[in-house]
Design an enzyme around this catalytic site. Structure first.
Site, mmCIF file in Angstrom:
data_model
loop_
_atom_site.group_PDB
_atom_site.id
_atom_site.type_symbol
_atom_site.label_atom_id
_atom_site.label_comp_id
_atom_site.label_asym_id
_atom_site.label_seq_id
_atom_site.Cartn_x
_atom_site.Cartn_y
_atom_site.Cartn_z
ATOM 1 C CB CYS A 147 53.899 65.183 9.917
ATOM 2 S SG CYS A 147 52.872 64.087 8.929
ATOM 3 C CB CYS A 167 50.590 48.135 0.578
ATOM 4 S SG CYS A 167 49.033 47.330 0.383
#
Length: 189
Positions: A147, A167
């Site tokens: 998406c 991260c």
């Protein structure tokens, strides 16, 4: 590109109404194209009418759709060690396994590799990488392949064997605990 052009026109028209200058001095960060490469198209499988602001909380929207970052040491999954899978908050695609999670000390959940990675091949993973210089230096942004939601960044200072540190913003994730694979007890008659 048409999505970018329509957003740009909207912002310019809003600024023109409130200022005498037609164009703003600086283009806001949310108007930056994800890539300057001519060949890259959006990988979004959702149509353009998906109303992400209704589907997501304000924090989730800013991070995933406007490429924001949550404050360090504030995420709900920073010190989360339950066994299971971390999914995309927008489309529910599986992204990272809890087995790849580790404490990097940086303030965000860190993972050694994406779910579906085999050796260094990420073709079956639900993430993609894109060049990003928004942090002030050359970096690599991590997006959901399904998406196009912004998840975080990846760095080359992670632990062995991958050397990678994904991260990832907690608000871009939804955790699903691993179900016990114990067979159900047969019903007694």
């Amino acid at each position: 590109m048409s999505r970018f052009a329509s957003r740009f026109f909207l912002v310019v028209s809003q600024h023109a109404a409130s200022r005498s200058v037609v164009l703003p001095r600086r283009i806001p960060a949310f108007l930056r194209p994800v890539s300057t490469s001519q060949g890259l198209q959006s990988l979004t499988r959702y149509d353009e009418t998906t109303d992400w602001q209704k589907k997501l909380t304000p924090e989730e929207y800013v991070v995933t759709r406007e490429r924001g970052t949550e404050q360090p040491f504030s995420g709900i999954y920073l010190n989360h060690y339950e066994v299971g899978m971390y999914h995309c908050v927008c489309c529910d695609a599986p992204l990272f396994s809890s087995e790849a999670k580790y404490d990097s000390g940086t303030g965000w959940p860190a993972f050694k590799e994406a779910h579906g990675t085999w050796e260094r091949d990420e073709s079956l993973a639900s993430i993609i990488r894109r060049p990003d210089n928004s942090l002030g230096s050359a970096g690599t942004e991590v997006l959901c392949k399904n998406c196009d939601s912004h998840l975080g960044h990846v760095f080359d200072d992670g632990p062995d064997p991958t050397g990678q540190r994904f991260c990832i913003n907690s608000v871009a994730l939804k955790f699903k605990p691993r179900e016990n694979n114990k067979p159900e007890k047969p019903e007694e008659n």
